[in-house]
Design an enzyme around this catalytic site. Structure first.
Site, mmCIF file in Angstrom:
data_model
loop_
_atom_site.group_PDB
_atom_site.id
_atom_site.type_symbol
_atom_site.label_atom_id
_atom_site.label_comp_id
_atom_site.label_asym_id
_atom_site.label_seq_id
_atom_site.Cartn_x
_atom_site.Cartn_y
_atom_site.Cartn_z
ATOM 1 N N HIS A 70 -7.342 -5.694 -0.785
ATOM 2 C CA HIS A 70 -6.204 -4.792 -0.636
ATOM 3 C C HIS A 70 -5.089 -5.531 0.091
ATOM 4 O O HIS A 70 -5.253 -5.929 1.235
ATOM 5 C CB HIS A 70 -6.615 -3.555 0.141
ATOM 6 N N ASP A 74 -8.990 -4.028 -6.053
ATOM 7 C CA ASP A 74 -8.459 -3.394 -4.833
ATOM 8 C C ASP A 74 -9.182 -2.081 -4.554
ATOM 9 O O ASP A 74 -9.152 -1.155 -5.371
ATOM 10 C CB ASP A 74 -6.965 -3.140 -5.015
ATOM 11 N N SER A 124 0.829 -1.192 0.000
ATOM 12 C CA SER A 124 0.000 0.000 0.000
ATOM 13 C C SER A 124 0.874 1.256 0.000
ATOM 14 O O SER A 124 1.673 1.451 -0.908
ATOM 15 C CB SER A 124 -0.937 -0.053 1.205
#
Length: 528
Positions: free
Chosen positions: A494, A465, A239
């Site tokens: 995610h 995602d 991320s």
């Protein structure tokens, strides 16, 4: 945004912004030649390299000790059980003044056991910004399987986060993010809320704020690399950690070995309005969850069809806009309700879907006037958002986003964006386009990093995602022709590697970590 607990990021650590702690994290650091080494050469004085201004940091001796802070330290106990040791790395607060004030960055390390085939250190970052990663080596090593024995797996709490020198604005909330509300008066309330949060940071953490940036976190990583005595480091970033990896490899070329970025951020879209464009993926994820909940109507009572479940979510939204919903000792208003939904949509699995379904059921009952004691998941989200118990998380996350790039200063920019997009998406657009404290922040000291043109990295992303959308991974793949992209199709997930349990993904990453060779071509994997 760490991973296996209930944290999320806008992307991470606290589910309120992104990942639930089922994502992983990893960081890399790299080593630099010291002035002392250079001074040993026989070059004439005029040809010798200038003294290393960071020599005292690069050459520091680390005091490795137990990771357990006290009898209640669960993270420390998990690290101890996995064989980890912890240390504090001293770094400059301000890299333009290396002789000035210092801070510490906390790290953990599980050393390689296959020393004959040792690759080197693998630094971890699980996202955020604002997420700690010191506790991540045990679960990352499990994901790595046999190849883990060849790495020193290093967890890092970035500057101002976790066990590192803290930054805490003493906010009454763990998150700066809110929905804009139904009308101008609601938007004005959030504007005042955001301005107040920025003022609290200026008053309580002002000296540190200019130095809470991704570029300084990357510089800290390179000090860690040098202190570990390594010429190059490998890196695993999830991320926001993908953006940190992009910045580090650009600022310190040649100092990375194997780089894995999971949940990839397009660097051209990174900034204080990081959530812009996330509406479509979140709508898709919400529909997917609604279908799942409809198939379990007997357990959750949210409707027998996807349409009925979505209608109940909309009913909750409208009820919260009229009157805040009572949930235990908390009130859920029109600004927070969309964030609760957003928070429930980062992980595509039965456990996460079930937690979210219980939370929606609680909100639906409250909207009907029933007395409700919120389920553990919902209670945690409300506690995080409506109290200052996790103020340090929101403080650090916001400081980094605001310190990395400038945001529009005029509230009318945000109001126009909300109004323009509200009709198409009344639930998520007033969140993703809304104002935040960065509108009232001091201008960043440095310009954002211009990411390098190519890097042979392994990129990982799910097509659905809801935080780092798949377009971002494709953009980085195009920017870096030497990279390869592992795509997980059919999952609104995610963070994938080591988190979602897809052998096609995990085996591809582990093969790269074992050999250093990227796949011959991009890899497509199907969700379970």
């Amino acid at each position: 945004m760490h991973l296996p607990d209930s944290g999320g990021d806008i992307y991470d650590r606290r589910d309120i912004h992104v990942l639930s702690r089922s994502s992983g994290t990893a960081r890399r650091a790299a080593l630099a030649l010291t002035a002392a080494a250079l001074a040993c050469t026989a070059l004439p004085a005029t040809a010798r390299a200038a003294p290393d201004p960071l020599a005292r940091y690069h050459q520091q001796h680390l005091d490795w000790k137990s990771c357990v802070l006290d009898p209640e330290d669960t993270t420390g106990k998990e690290l101890r059980q996995a064989g980890a040791r912890c240390a504090d790395v001293t770094v400059p607060l301000d890299y333009s003044d290396p002789g000035g004030r210092t801070i510490t960055v906390a790290i953990s390390r599980i050393r390689a056991t296959d020393t004959g085939r040792r690759v080197g250190p693998l630094l971890l970052n699980g996202g955020g910004p604002g997420g700690p990663s010191l506790g991540d080596p045990p679960w990352v090593r499990k994901a790595m399987k046999d190849v883990a024995a060849r790495y020193d797996v290093v967890g890092v709490d970035p500057r101002f986060i976790g066990r590192s020198t803290p930054l805490d604005c003493r906010w009454p909330t763990g998150s700066a993010w809110r929905g804009a509300g139904a009308d101008r008066s609601g938007f004005d309330r959030v504007t005042a809320f955001s301005k107040n949060l920025a003022g609290l940071c200026r008053g309580n953490a002002g000296d540190a704020l200019p130095h809470a940036t991704t570029r300084n976190t990357a510089r800290d990583m390179d000090v860690i690399r040098a202190v570990l005595g390594e010429r190059r480091i490998s890196y695993l970033g999830y991320s926001y950690g993908s953006y940190l990896g992009e910045v580090y490899t650009t600022m310190f070329p040649g100092r990375t070995d194997r780089v894995v970025l999971d949940g990839v951020i397009d660097p051209d879209r990174y900034g204080p309005r990081l959530l812009l464009g996330a509406e479509r993926a979140n709508r898709h994820a919400l529909k997917g969850w609604a279908s799942w909940a409809a198939a379990r109507e007997g357990a959750y009572g949210l409707g027998r069809t996807r349409g009925e479940v979505l209608a109940n979510v909309e009913r909750i939204r409208k009820a919260a806009a009229r009157t805040p919903l009572r949930l235990g000792g908390h009130r859920l208003d029109e600004h927070l309700m969309p964030m609760v939904v957003f928070n429930g949509l980062s992980q595509h699995n039965d456990a996460a879907y079930g937690d979210f379904a219980q939370g929606v059921r609680d909100m639906l009952r409250a909207s009907e006037g029933q007395r409700v004691t919120p389920s553990p998941w919902l209670a945690g989200v409300l506690e995080f958002t409506l109290t200052g118990a996790d103020s340090h998380y929101g403080s650090a996350q916001t400081a980094i986003l605001c310190g990395d790039a400038p945001a529009p200063r005029d509230p009318e920019v945000y109001w126009r964006d909300v109004q323009r997009t509200r009709a198409q998406d009344p639930l998520f657009a007033p969140v993703t386009h809304n104002i935040n404290p960065c509108a009232f922040w001091d201008r960043p000291r440095e310009r954002p990093t211009r990411i390098r043109d190519d890097l042979p990295a392994l990129l990982v992303n799910a097509t659905g995602d809801p935080r780092t959308d798949y377009d971002g991974a494709e953009a980085v793949r195009d920017r870096w022709p030497s990279s390869r992209l592992v795509t997980l199709s059919g999952a609104d997930q995610h963070a994938v590697y080591g988190v979602h349990g897809v052998p096609c993904v995990d085996d591809t990453v582990n093969a790269y970590l074992a050999t250093g060779r990227l796949p011959a071509r991009d890899v497509d994997c199907a969700a379970r």
